[in-house]
Design a protein around this motif. Structure first.
Motif, mmCIF file in Angstrom:
data_model
loop_
_atom_site.group_PDB
_atom_site.id
_atom_site.type_symbol
_atom_site.label_atom_id
_atom_site.label_comp_id
_atom_site.label_asym_id
_atom_site.label_seq_id
_atom_site.Cartn_x
_atom_site.Cartn_y
_atom_site.Cartn_z
ATOM 1 N N ASN A 196 -0.362 3.136 -7.678
ATOM 2 C CA ASN A 196 0.229 1.732 -7.722
ATOM 3 C C ASN A 196 -0.409 0.858 -9.010
ATOM 4 O OD1 ASN A 196 1.916 1.499 -5.524
ATOM 5 N ND2 ASN A 196 0.189 1.060 -4.046
ATOM 6 N N GLY A 239 0.885 -1.199 0.058
ATOM 7 C CA GLY A 239 0.079 0.105 0.038
ATOM 8 C C GLY A 239 0.816 1.154 -0.003
ATOM 9 N N ALA A 240 1.951 1.075 -0.251
ATOM 10 C CA ALA A 240 2.940 2.433 -0.151
ATOM 11 C C ALA A 240 2.711 3.135 -1.496
ATOM 12 C CB ALA A 240 4.678 2.038 -0.036
ATOM 13 N N ALA A 241 3.064 4.256 -1.627
ATOM 14 C CA ALA A 241 3.150 5.214 -2.936
ATOM 15 C C ALA A 241 4.292 4.874 -3.700
ATOM 16 C CB ALA A 241 2.965 6.642 -2.365
ATOM 17 N N ARG A 250 -0.893 6.880 -3.350
ATOM 18 C CA ARG A 250 -0.766 5.579 -3.488
ATOM 19 C C ARG A 250 -1.900 4.987 -4.454
ATOM 20 N NH1 ARG A 250 -1.113 6.836 2.281
ATOM 21 N NH2 ARG A 250 -3.349 6.389 2.057
#
Length: 417
Positions: free
Chosen positions: A175, A133-135, A172
């Motif tokens: 992704n 879930g990180a950008a 995010r």
């Protein structure tokens, strides 16, 4: 490590300089005439590649780079050199290529240049693959790698593109997107590529204040989503607000330094002179960058362009401007077998220049004049040699379409002999 003194007249196309003090060494990050401490990065059979790590005797043309990731990002090569010296270096490179490769000694006069910063209206942002879930990281490739260097702002990009870069960082929601291609003119268009591109991501771009259209392309390169106008709106010339309407799609080609392109288009027109009643063929003609303006006086114009997106852009531009004397041939120049002759040829090939078959085809057209626009002085010089003895250059000039990089745009006018 080794101390190297650079030859005073040895700039090399590709952003490096040459030293022969201890064998042939190509050095990144130096200026001709300097003495530097360089680290050898690669040893090859006939030469080595090194990088300047300490300037022992610096040039008066050395300046502080504006960008904090200069030297890591692969986009710029000359930010450490004053702009005046950048121009003279490029002129020397073009003249040297012509002397060495084509055996042509001609002055490089009338260099065309504009603003040094914030000129690019087209960009390809690269995004990292992340989990949890990180950008994703947004930026550009590190030179000669696929590693992404994070960029907060690019000194070469038009302000509109930098503003959207600031909005996209830390998102995010991006992704699954691997690249964002953006064009900006009267509106701004985004083109998304990656394994997870859908309408929701387009809505996200609209929600953050995207001014204009957005378009997304699925991984199969077929399924397209769009909101609004998916073509970037530009114009060629002004004429009191009556310029030529010019549109381009994200998959097509246009000169990213649009302001200087306007000057280039006018310069080509001036150097070609009066084309009234003449037949013109525009090879690798794209969406009509050079042809649209010439259509007002030329008898007929044929554009050769095998990129289907650029050809579609050109057809749209012809219709929007109510032009009736331009037609397209949508196949490669080498395969054309028609027996027409032309008075004027405009040729603007890719970086690899003209194939031997293309040169033969060009010579068979028996035109009075050839305007050759090139983005590679080495292949330009090679092709100039191939055009002899049928054609000789009457003028060659540099167009600095890409300041702070090593790229050289060259305009040569060739007359039949």
């Amino acid at each position: 490590m080794k101390t190297l003194e650079l030859d005073s007249l040895a700039p090399i196309y590709g952003g490096m300089c040459l030293s022969r003090l201890d064998g042939v060494v190509f050095i990144k990050g130096a200026i001709p005439g300097e003495k530097v401490l360089a680290e050898v990065k690669e040893i090859r059979r006939d030469y080595s590649i090194a990088e300047a790590v300490e300037i022992l005797n610096g040039s008066t043309d050395r300046v502080t780079p504006r960008c904090r990731v200069y030297g890591m990002c692969g986009g710029c090569h000359y930010q450490h050199i004053s702009y005046e010296r950048q121009l003279s270096l490029k002129e020397e490179i073009v003249a040297d290529c012509l002397r060495r490769i084509a055996k042509i000694d001609i002055p490089i006069a009338g260099t065309i240049f504009g603003g040094q910063w914030n000129y690019r209206r087209k960009v390809q942002f690269k995004l990292s693959s992340v989990s949890g879930g990180a950008a994703p990281t947004i930026g550009f490739y590190r030179e000669n790698t696929r590693d992404i260097v994070a960029v907060d702002e690019c000194a070469l990009l038009h302000g509109t593109l930098n503003r959207f870069l600031a909005k996209l960082k830390g998102a995010r929601f991006l992704n699954g997107v691997r690249e964002i291609h953006m064009l900006t003119g009267g509106n701004t268009v985004a083109f998304l590529k990656g394994p997870d591109v859908d309408e929701a991501k387009l809505e996200f771009l609209l929600d953050i204040g995207f001014d204009g259209a957005v378009a997304a392309l699925a991984p199969d390169y077929q399924r397209t989503h769009a909101a609004g106008d998916s073509h970037c709106q530009l114009s060629i010339g002004d004429n009191g607000g009556q310029g030529i309407s010019y549109t381009v799609s994200p998959q097509g080609f246009f000169q990213s330094n649009w302001e200087l392109n306007q000057v280039l288009v006018e310069t080509v027109k001036e150097l070609l002179g009066d084309v009234s009643g003449k037949r013109v063929i525009d090879v690798y003609g794209g969406a009509g960058n050079f042809s649209l303006g010439l259509s007002k006086t030329a008898k007929e114009i044929t554009i050769v362009e095998d990129n289907p997106y650029s050809a579609a852009d050109g057809a749209r531009n012809i219709a929007q401007n109510n032009i009736h004397n331009i037609s397209y041939i949508t196949k490669s120049f080498e395969t054309i077998r028609e027996n027409k002759t032309y008075d004027v040829v405009i040729v603007d090939p890719p970086r690899i220049g003209l194939t031997k078959a293309a040169v033969e085809r060009l010579l068979s057209l028996k035109a009075e004049t050839i305007a050759y626009i090139s983005c590679n002085p080495s292949t330009f010089a090679r092709d100039a040699a191939r055009l002899q003895p049928g054609y000789t250059p009457s003028s060659v000039r540099l167009i600095d379409m890409f300041p702070n990089t090593y790229h050289c745009e060259v305009l040569g006018i060739f007359r039949s002999t």
